[in-house]
Design an enzyme around this catalytic site. Structure first.
Site, short mmCIF file in Angstrom:
data_model
loop_
_atom_site.label_atom_id
_atom_site.label_comp_id
_atom_site.label_asym_id
_atom_site.label_seq_id
_atom_site.Cartn_x
_atom_site.Cartn_y
_atom_site.Cartn_z
N ASP A 1 0.84 -1.20 0.00
CA ASP A 1 0.00 0.00 0.00
C ASP A 1 0.88 1.25 0.00
OD1 ASP A 1 -2.76 1.01 0.23
OD2 ASP A 1 -2.06 1.84 2.13
N GLU B 1 0.92 -0.56 -5.25
CA GLU B 1 -0.24 0.33 -5.23
C GLU B 1 0.26 1.73 -5.56
OE1 GLU B 1 -2.18 3.33 -4.36
OE2 GLU B 1 -1.87 2.81 -2.25
N ASP C 1 -11.17 0.95 -0.56
CA ASP C 1 -11.30 2.37 -0.25
C ASP C 1 -12.34 3.07 -1.13
OD1 ASP C 1 -9.51 2.56 1.86
OD2 ASP C 1 -7.79 2.92 0.55
#
Length: 480
Positions: A283, A330, A383
């Site tokens: 991430d 990501e 998200d």
């Protein structure tokens, strides 16, 4: 690379009567569903313990597993619990407060029976994992002794680790038991998935929480003041989506110290992740190229500066020591050229989110016809809103823009976007379970930068009915 498809659903979302999803029967049934549907990748969110706010991206440990996911029914089968000792819940959204106050009491009952006659491999597990487990167990025992308060509020002798802590070792044994059960159950589930042709895609938050064993145990790895408070914190600056930016509050790594220690901590962290997962999604990957730092006394992210990250030097070490692990970068958000260059140099696939593609620009990188092969494509992630919810929330102009861009006048927008993604050049397509089920906004997993109500979605087992139709889609687009 072969064309393949997968599903995104966290362990917490699996159905059962124990208040939160676990590594029990429903998890194995989900693997069976995936195998029947031809889905070869199961992406989960971070498996680490959750703390205040319930986010798996703010954990007291970057390595430990979440005790909530230990399957209670398995413990009953193993005679570590009596059926009457385990609370049953109706299948509903996760009530983290209720689970917190019940679950550890229940697990302590199992521990008291377990420790009377532990299996032979328990001592082996503790010895093999002592390099992180000893500190973690001590840390959790100390937190319990301090009413779960953050370590930087403890008395100086505990805060700075100068006290004699031997009397807390026994209390820490309970947390070693929890980790033994977590890893035992998870590795059995992962082995079963692999045997069915399903690989696990895990998720690694780039930063760790200030109130974590990593910062308490080795503060030299972070940019801290002498009193161990944070000098600067992580976040992202203001952009189109947020006028104040995002203030995450995590401490920032001391990359000079990490470089001087040959990135040993990152090698350890990645090696542990590779025990849990077949592929690791990192991430906020951009922070390895450049990262945003905000003064620790700020209440928003408007004031900050960009600094240069470790870049390829870190991944050269990881590749050398861990034999080129499978990683997904990501790489979302507003990116500088250095980020694009790093992703390209690593060779890691980046991410494409189709919900971001409907701005009227035919060359939008997120539109499915513009993908290259080396990427992982999604309708949205944890998200984002569900695709149905996202479309229903658009105004009439933007709904019309989506339809015109797709050349589609029907109502099944989520199903249509799934088809377009599967038809794309992307080697890998991953669909959130909510989108396979065409669920509304109420099934959304997370709204970034908000507290409360997140990470709570639970699924019924309706996905079983989707196996044949998903398989037909994957056959059509050569993704079996």
């Amino acid at each position: 690379m072969e064309r393949k498809a997968g599903v995104l659903m966290h362990i917490s979302s699996l159905p059962n009567e124990r208040g939160i999803g676990s590594m029990g029967k429903a998890a194995y049934e989900f693997v069976d569903f995936m195998a029947e549907a031809g889905l070869s990748l199961w992406q989960v969110l971070p498996l680490c313990p959750t703390s205040y706010g319930d986010s798996p991206y703010q954990s007291p440990s970057a390595v430990a597993g979440n005790p909530y996911f230990i399957d209670i029914d398995t413990l009953i089968e193993e005679k570590l619990l009596k059926p009457t000792e385990a609370k049953q819940y109706k299948l509903a959204a996760v009530d983290y407060a209720a689970v917190y106050f019940e679950r550890f009491d229940t697990l302590r009952k199992a521990y008291k029976r377990f420790i009377k006659n532990p299996p032979e491999d328990y001592e082996t597990f503790k010895a093999e994992n002592a390099f992180w487990l000893d500190d973690y167990a001590l840390f959790m025992a100390l937190k319990e002794a301090h009413d779960m308060q953050a370590w930087y509020t403890w008395e100086d002798e505990f805060k700075y680790r100068t006290a004699d802590m031997s009397k807390y070792v026994e209390a820490g044994e309970f947390h070693k038991f929890l980790q033994y059960e977590f890893f035992r159950q998870w590795l059995a589930l992962k082995s079963y998935a692999n045997s069915k042709g399903v690989k696990i895609v895990g998720d690694m938050p780039i930063y760790v929480a200030h109130d974590s064993v990593e910062v308490w145990g080795n503060p030299k790895q972070f940019l801290l003041n002498e009193d161990l408070s944070k000098k600067v914190v992580a976040g992202v600056p203001p952009d189109y989506f947020s006028a104040d930016g995002q203030l995450w509050g995590n401490p920032i790594y001391d990359w000079n110290y990490m470089r001087d220690t040959n990135y040993d901590w990152w090698v350890m962290r990645m090696s542990m992740a590779l025990k849990l997962y077949d592929i690791v999604r990192i991430d906020h990957f951009r922070a390895f190229a450049d990262y945003y730092v905000i003064p620790a006394d700020r209440t928003d992210a408007r004031v900050g500066e960009w600094r240069t990250g470790p870049g390829m030097a870190l991944f050269n070490v990881i590749n050398e020591k861990l034999n080129h692990p499978a990683i997904i970068a990501e790489d979302l958000g507003e990116l500088h050229d250095c980020v694009r260059e790093l992703v390209k140099e690593t060779g890691f696939p980046g991410m494409k989110i189709m919900q971001f593609s409907f701005d009227g620009n035919p060359n939008n990188d997120f539109y499915y016809t513009n993908y290259n092969r080396n990427c992982v494509a999604y309708p949205g992630t944890h998200d984002n809103d569900t695709t149905r919810g996202w479309f229903e929330a658009l105004d009439d102009y933007n709904k019309s823009l989506v339809r015109r861009t797709l050349g589609y006048d029907g109502d099944a927008i989520a199903a249509e976007i799934i088809k377009r993604l599967l038809s794309s050049k992307a080697d890998t397509v991953i669909i959130p379970m909510q989108d396979f089920l065409n669920l509304p906004t109420s099934a959304r997993m997370n709204i970034p930068s908000t507290l409360g109500g997140n990470w709570a979605w639970r699924s019924s087992a309706k996905w079983v009915r989707k196996a044949k139709s998903i398989r037909r889609l994957l056959e059509k687009y050569d993704r079996l």
